[in-house]
Design a protein around this motif. Structure first.
Motif: not given
Ligand code: SF4
Ligand code: SF4
Ligand code: FES
Lengths: 294, 323
Positions: B114, B155-161, B178, B220-222, B224, B226
Motif C-alpha cells: 500500500f 483521506c486517512i490512509a486506512c487502506a480499506a479501499c 487511495m 471508504c470511511p471518509k 474520498v 476514489p
Molecule cells: S478508504 Fe478512503 S480514507 Fe481509507 S485509504 Fe482509501 S481513500 Fe483513504
C-alpha cells in the motif's frame, strides 16, 4: 404494468437470448414493454470515462424519450441501469445541467427529471413481488444451487443507486428462493466480473472472472445467474480464458436473470435461447422436471 | 438507561505465519450493546478472554486510519462499525485482516504494498522553480479551486479501499484507489507544477486498470470516492495526451463508435481498441463466440434520430477547458 423497454446494445446483438427471455417473462407476468427505436447506447461506462458531461447528455436524451411517453424505464443490464441512474443524478447538479441543456435545447429536448430507472430484478422483486412470482412457478428449480452474480453498477456506489447495500444485497437470492432454487452465498456475488478491462488487460480481466466463478463453484454452485449481459460475456463467452487464467476447469453454466425466471415459469430452453451460450446449460436442465430441454 | 444487549458471536481470524500451519477462526461470544464498535468488542476479547490476539488501532475515533479490517467480508474501520447491524444481518461477525497485504499476525497486515504504491505517485507538491512558494505571505486558493479537491484531502490512509480493490488483487502493478485519489488531489492543486507530467505518466502506470467497480467508494470511511476521482483522472489524461494507451483508446473508441449509429458496433470496437495487428490476436476467441452468436460481426441497425446524437456530440465533445 407498462414500462419503456431499454434493452441496451448487447441484448440486441450478441446477447439476443437475454432479449428473448425478457420478452417471454414479461409476457408471462403481464408486463407491457413499450419500445423506442430512438434509444441510444448508454455509453457502457466508457463514454463516461472519456467525457462525463457528454455521457450525461446522451442518457438524458434517453430519459426524456421515456418521459415524453409518461413511462418509467426498464433496463435489463446492470451497466445500463448504472449509467441511466447516474445521468438522473448528475443532471440534478446545476452546472452539469446547464451544459447538458445547452446541447439538448436546440433539439427541442427537455427533461424534467421524472423518470425512474428500474432494473428487471427490482421490477420482479418489488413490483411483481415474491408471492406473486412464487404462485406462478410451474417448474420449480428444486435442487439447483445457483450463485447470483449482481454486477457492480446495479449495486454501487450504493449511495447513488438508491437500492440495496452495495456489498450485501439480498434481492436476487430472495428471487432465486421463490423460484425453488437454492441460492449460494459466496464472496464473488458482489464482485467485479473483469469486463471493463477485458480489452485493456485481458489476462487480469480473466483472472478476476475466474476468481469469482471458482468461488461460486467451491461453494457448490451448479450454475450462476446474472442480471448483466456484460458480466455474462465475461463469465460465459470468455470462460475459457478465465479457466486458463486460474489454471483449473470451471464448466460453469451462466444464466441471464430472465432465463432462470423463465425456466421456473415453464419456458423451454429454445424459448430462452439457451443454446446460444458458450458453456452448456444442459447439466442444469437435466436436473429439472421434463420439458425444459425442448 | 442501559441498552438491551445482544449476544455477539465473533469469529476471529487467527494466524501466526512463523508458527501456525494454517489460519484458523476462533469463536468468542460477548454480550454487548448493539452500538458497540467491533474494535471495542475485540479489545474486550483481548482484555478479558485472550491476551494473545494481535490487532492494530490507536485513536478509536475514525481518525488515525489504523484499525481497518474485513468485517463480514467488507473492508471497514473497526472503530466505527457497530456490532448490532452485523449480527442482525449475518447472525455473527467474521473478522479478518485486510486483503491484498500479507498477514503479519492475526489482524495485523504488512502495509508495504500500500505504501509503496502511495510513494510511487510522488505525493508531494512539485513547485514551479520559477515561482517558489511565497515565504512572506499566504498563498490562498479560491473556493472554486478548493471545491475541485472534492473530499480527497480527507483521506486517512486506512487502506480499506486497497483491501477491497479487485484490480489490486488481479495485478500488483495497479496503484490502487487511495494512491490514485491522492494523485488526483495533486493534479487539481493549482500550486502543483507537475500536472501534465503526472497525467501522462499515470496512463502507462496503471490508470486504465481500474474496473470502476466502486468497491473502494463503498469501503471508504471518509467519502474520498476514489472510483469517481479515477474517472476524472481518465478524462483529464485523455484531454492532455489523447488516447495513447489501450485503455484510453477503448474509451475514446467506444465514444466514437456510437457517435454515428447511436448503438454499439462490437466488431468495430475491437478494431478501434486493438488496432489491426492486435485484432488478429482476438480472432480465435471471436470465432468461438461467433459460432454461437453470429451477430457479433453484423453492423447494428442505427437508431432513429441519430442526427440528434451527432448534434449532442458536436455541442459537448469539442467543449474543453472546463475541467
Ligand atoms: S478508504 Fe478512503 S480514507 Fe481509507 S485509504 Fe482509501 S481513500 Fe483513504
Ligand atoms: S473502482 Fe477501481 S480503484 Fe476502486 S476498487 Fe474498483 S478497481 Fe479498485
Ligand atoms: S482506531 Fe483510529 S481509525 Fe479506528
Amino acid at each position: 404494468m407498462k414500462l419503456a423497454y431499454y434493452p441496451g446494445c448487447v441484448a440486441q446483438e450478441s446477447g439476443r437470448e437475454l432479449d428473448l427471455a425478457t420478452r417471454w417473462v414479461c409476457r408471462a407476468l403481464d408486463i407491457e414493454l413499450v419500445e423506442f427505436p430512438s434509444f441510444s447506447c448508454c455509453g457502457s461506462g466508457f463514454v463516461d470515462e472519456a467525457n462525463e458531461v457528454l455521457n450525461v447528455a446522451i442518457n438524458v436524451r434517453n430519459l426524456a424519450i421515456a418521459e415524453r411517453a409518461g413511462l418509467d424505464l426498464l433496463t435489463i443490464c446492470s451497466t445500463c441501469q448504472g449509467m441511466l441512474t447516474l445521468a438522473n443524478r448528475r443532471y440534478s447538479d446545476p452546472n452539469v445541467r446547464a451544459r447538458v441543456d445547452r446541447a439538448l435545447a436546440p433539439l427541442g429536448i427537455a427533461y424534467r427529471g421524472t423518470v425512474q430507472v428500474k432494473h428487471l430484478l427490482r421490477v420482479l422483486v418489488e413490483d411483481v413481488g415474491i408471492p406473486e412470482l412464487r404462485a406462478k412457478v410451474r417448474r420449480p428449480l428444486a435442487g439447483v444451487r445457483v450463485g447470483a452474480f449482481y454486477g457492480c453498477h446495479l449495486l454501487r456506489p450504493s449511495d447513488e443507486t438508491g437500492g440495496e447495500p452495495g456489498e450485501e444485497p439480498k434481492s436476487f437470492e430472495a428471487l432465486l428462493e421463490a423460484l425453488g432454487a437454492d441460492p449460494v452465498y459466496y464472496r464473488g456475488r458482489v464482485m467485479c466480473c473483469g469486463f471493463p478491462i477485458q480489452f485493456v488487460q485481458p489476462e487480469a480481466a480473466s483472472r478476476i472472472a475466474g476468481t469469482q466463478i471458482a468461488a461460486a463453484k467451491d461453494h457448490g454452485a451448479d450454475a450462476m445467474a446474472t442480471p448483466c449481459p456484460l458480466c455474462h460475456i465475461s463469465l460465459d463467452a470468455y470462460q475459457n480464458r478465465a479457466e486458463r487464467a486460474v489454471g483449473r476447469s470451471l464448466d460453469m453454466p451462466v444464466f441471464h436473470l430472465p432465463q432462470v425466471v423463465g425456466l421456473a415459469l415453464g419456458a423451454t430452453a429454445s424459448e430462452l435461447g439457451l443454446s446460444r451460450h458458450l458453456v452448456s446449460t444442459d447439466p442444469v436442465l437435466a436436473k429439472l422436471a421434463p420439458g425444459a430441454r425442448a | 438507561m442501559a441498552d438491551a444487549t445482544v449476544s455477539v458471536p465473533l469469529d476471529v481470524y487467527r494466524y501466526q505465519p512463523a508458527v501456525d500451519h494454517e489460519p484458523r477462526y476462533q469463536r468468542y461470544t460477548l454480550d454487548l450493546a448493539p452500538h458497540t464498535p467491533v474494535l471495542t468488542a475485540l479489545l474486550k476479547v483481548r482484555a478479558e478472554l485472550d491476551p494473545t490476539l494481535a490487532l492494530r488501532y490507536s485513536c478509536r475515533s475514525a481518525i488515525c486510519g489504523s484499525c481497518a479490517m474485513q468485517i463480514n467480508a467488507k473492508s471497514r474501520l473497526a472503530c466505527e462499525t457497530p456490532v448490532g447491524p452485523e449480527v442482525a444481518s449475518h447472525g455473527r461477525i467474521v473478522v479478518e485482516p485486510m486483503r491484498n497485504q500479507g498477514v503479519v499476525r492475526d489482524l495485523v497486515v504488512d502495509q508495504t504494498p500500500f505504501w509503496r504504491q502511495y510513494a510511487r505517485i510522488e505525493p508531494h507538491l512539485k513547485l514551479d522553480p520559477a515561482q517558489p512558494m511565497p515565504a512572506d505571505r499566504p498563498n490562498p486558493m479560491t473556493p472554486e479551486e478548493v471545491e475541485r479537491f472534492h473530499d480527497t484531502p480527507r483521506c486517512i490512509a486506512c487502506a480499506a479501499c486497497f483491501s477491497a480493490c479487485p484490480a489490486v488483487e488481479a495485478d500488483p502493478a495497479f496503484p490502487g484507489p487511495m494512491a490514485l485519489a491522492k494523485l488526483y488531489r495533486f493534479v487539481v492543486d493549482p500550486r502543483d507544477h507537475g500536472r501534465q507530467d503526472r497525467l501522462v505518466r499515470i496512463q502507462t502506470e496503471g490508470l486504465w486498470l481500474c474496473l470502476r467497480c466502486h468497491l473502494c467508494t463503498d469501503s471508504c470511511p471518509k467519502n474520498v470516492r476514489p472510483s469517481e476521482r479515477i474517472r476524472d483522472l481518465k478524462e483529464m489524461a485523455i484531454r492532455v495526451q489523447g488516447p495513447t494507451e489501450r485503455g484510453s483508446r477503448h474509451a475514446v473508441g467506444f465514444k466514437e463508435n456510437i457517435r454515428t449509429g447511436g448503438t454499439l458496433h462490437e466488431l468495430k470496437l475491437v478494431r478501434q481498441t486493438f488496432g489491426l495487428a492486435g485484432t488478429a490476436g482476438q480472432v480465435g476467441q471471436g470465432l468461438r463466440i461467433w459460432r454461437k452468436k453470429p451477430e457479433i460481426v453484423k453492423r447494428p441497425r442505427p437508431i432513429e434520430g441519430r442526427e440528434e446524437l451527432e448534434s449532442i456530440y458536436a455541442a459537448l465533445d469539442e467543449e474543453d477547458g472546463a475541467r
